[in-house]
Design an enzyme around this catalytic site. Structure first.
Site, PDB file in Angstrom:
ATOM      1  CG  ASN A   1      47.795  37.872 -57.713  1.00 37.34           C
ATOM      2  OD1 ASN A   1      48.255  37.713 -58.844  1.00 37.34           O
ATOM      3  ND2 ASN A   1      46.941  38.848 -57.417  1.00 37.34           N
TER       4      ASN A   1
ATOM      5  CE  LYS B   1      48.824  41.776 -56.549  1.00 36.07           C
ATOM      6  NZ  LYS B   1      48.416  42.931 -55.791  1.00 36.07           N
TER       7      LYS B   1
ATOM      8  CG  HIS C   1      43.091  41.128 -58.088  1.00 32.18           C
ATOM      9  ND1 HIS C   1      43.526  42.425 -58.022  1.00 32.18           N
ATOM     10  CD2 HIS C   1      43.740  40.458 -57.107  1.00 32.18           C
ATOM     11  CE1 HIS C   1      44.407  42.524 -57.036  1.00 32.18           C
ATOM     12  NE2 HIS C   1      44.550  41.346 -56.460  1.00 32.18           N
TER      13      HIS C   1
ATOM     14  CD  GLU D   1      46.509  44.726 -58.181  1.00 32.92           C
ATOM     15  OE1 GLU D   1      46.938  43.802 -58.880  1.00 32.92           O
ATOM     16  OE2 GLU D   1      46.936  44.978 -57.029  1.00 32.92           O
TER      17      GLU D   1
ATOM     18  CD  GLU E   1      43.101  39.989 -52.613  1.00 31.19           C
ATOM     19  OE1 GLU E   1      44.191  39.539 -52.240  1.00 31.19           O
ATOM     20  OE2 GLU E   1      42.903  40.418 -53.763  1.00 31.19           O
TER      21      GLU E   1
ATOM     22  N   GLY F   1      48.780  45.868 -51.237  1.00 28.61           N
ATOM     23  CA  GLY F   1      50.036  46.495 -51.627  1.00 28.61           C
ATOM     24  C   GLY F   1      50.397  47.742 -50.830  1.00 28.61           C
TER      25      GLY F   1
ATOM     26  CB  SER G   1      49.540  44.308 -46.596  1.00 24.73           C
ATOM     27  OG  SER G   1      49.529  45.365 -47.534  1.00 24.73           O
TER      28      SER G   1
HETATM   29  P1  PGA Z   1      49.554  42.205 -51.639  1.00 27.80           P
HETATM   30  O1  PGA Z   1      48.494  41.809 -52.789  1.00 27.80           O
HETATM   31  O2  PGA Z   1      49.831  40.951 -50.846  1.00 27.80           O
HETATM   32  O3  PGA Z   1      50.762  42.699 -52.372  1.00 27.80           O
HETATM   33  O4  PGA Z   1      48.885  43.260 -50.806  1.00 27.80           O
HETATM   34  C1  PGA Z   1      47.463  40.905 -52.544  1.00 27.80           C
HETATM   35  C2  PGA Z   1      46.602  40.755 -53.758  1.00 27.80           C
HETATM   36  O5  PGA Z   1      46.382  41.743 -54.479  1.00 27.80           O
HETATM   37  O6  PGA Z   1      46.106  39.640 -54.068  1.00 27.80           O
END
Ligand code: PGA
Length: 243
Positions: free
Chosen positions: A7, A9, A85, A87, A162, A168, A205
């Site tokens: 992903n 983003k 997601h 976000e 998640e 993140g 992460s």
């Molecule tokens: P990250 O994001 O690996 O940067 O923690 C994962 C995600 O949001 O799908």
């Protein structure tokens, strides 16, 4: 073979970098999920990996400024769609909207990667609280699967667990706990929605050091990788850990 999803983003900054990054991780079992603007160019590069979208809208066409439809994405060769997601939920996307997107995604023949996961305030109350939170999300977002009129053959549902506090932050979930949650999600899918063979990914992460901890658990069918998927060398090591 485990599924390794990248992903990206709102990255990288340029088309050139996107194409280079895609070329470096074009392997079987990988799904590249770039921003919309790079989908077409990345699709041209990929020979073995598949293409995913980070979001899409629930109407096929019409006066919806700024939105992109599943139908349009299908035309670009996109096979997977991330829906819900955290976000996007944070920007105000409700379970109701997510549920509508799930319906259209399945009807359009997509493999849905539905994201669920609890906040830290919930998790710190204990695992039971986290399980209840995730179950509530599944029930709300997958409501359509309980509708007898909704018949999709070979429905391909992938749930990405998640935990929000792990995204993140560099603070990944414990693989043992994530595996238990993945097992729980599969039980809910089978018992409440009669979805057998649904896959569960872990995300939050994931990096080259911790990936094999998740990928070696039988309950976990793959990983959804954000930040580390933007570093070609590191992402290749994650792909290798899934083989
Ligand atoms: P990250 O994001 O690996 O940067 O923690 C994962 C995600 O949001 O799908």
């Amino acid at each position: 073979m485990k599924l390794i999803a990248a992903n990206w983003k709102m990255n990288p900054a340029s088309l050139k970098e996107a194409v280079r990054l895609a070329g470096s991780c074009d392997e079987k079992g990988v799904v590249i999920i770039p921003p919309f603007v790079f989908l077409s160019a990345v699709g041209d590069v990929l020979k073995k990996a598949e293409l995913g979208a980070q979001n899409a809208f629930f109407e096929d066409d019409g006066a919806w400024t700024g939105e992109i439809s599943f139908r349009q994405l299908k035309g670009l060769g996109v096979r997977y769609a991330v829906i819900g997601h955290s976000e996007r939920r944070k920007l105000g996307e409700s379970d109701g909207v997510i549920a509508e997107k799930v319906v259209v995604a399945f009807k359009s023949g997509f493999r849905v990667i539905l994201c669920v996961g609890e906040h830290w305030e919930t998790r710190k109350k204990g695992k039971r609280a986290a399980y209840n939170f995730v179950k509530k999300q599944l029930v709300a977002d997958l409501a359509v699967l309980k509708d007898r009129r909704f018949k999709i053959k070979n429905l391909d549902l992938i749930v990405a667990y998640e935990p929000i506090w792990a995204i993140g932050t560099g603070r990944n979930d414990d693989p043992e706990d994530a595996a238990e949650m993945a097992g729980f999600i599969k039980e809910v899918l089978a018992a409440d929605f009669a979805v057998l063979g649904g896959r569960v990914l872990y995300g939050g992460s994931v990096n080259a050091r911790n990936a094999s901890g998740f990928l070696t658990r039988p309950e976990i069918d793959g990983v959804l990788v954000g930040g580390a998927s933007l570093r070609a060398g590191e992402f290749k090591r994650i792909i290798a850990a899934g083989k």
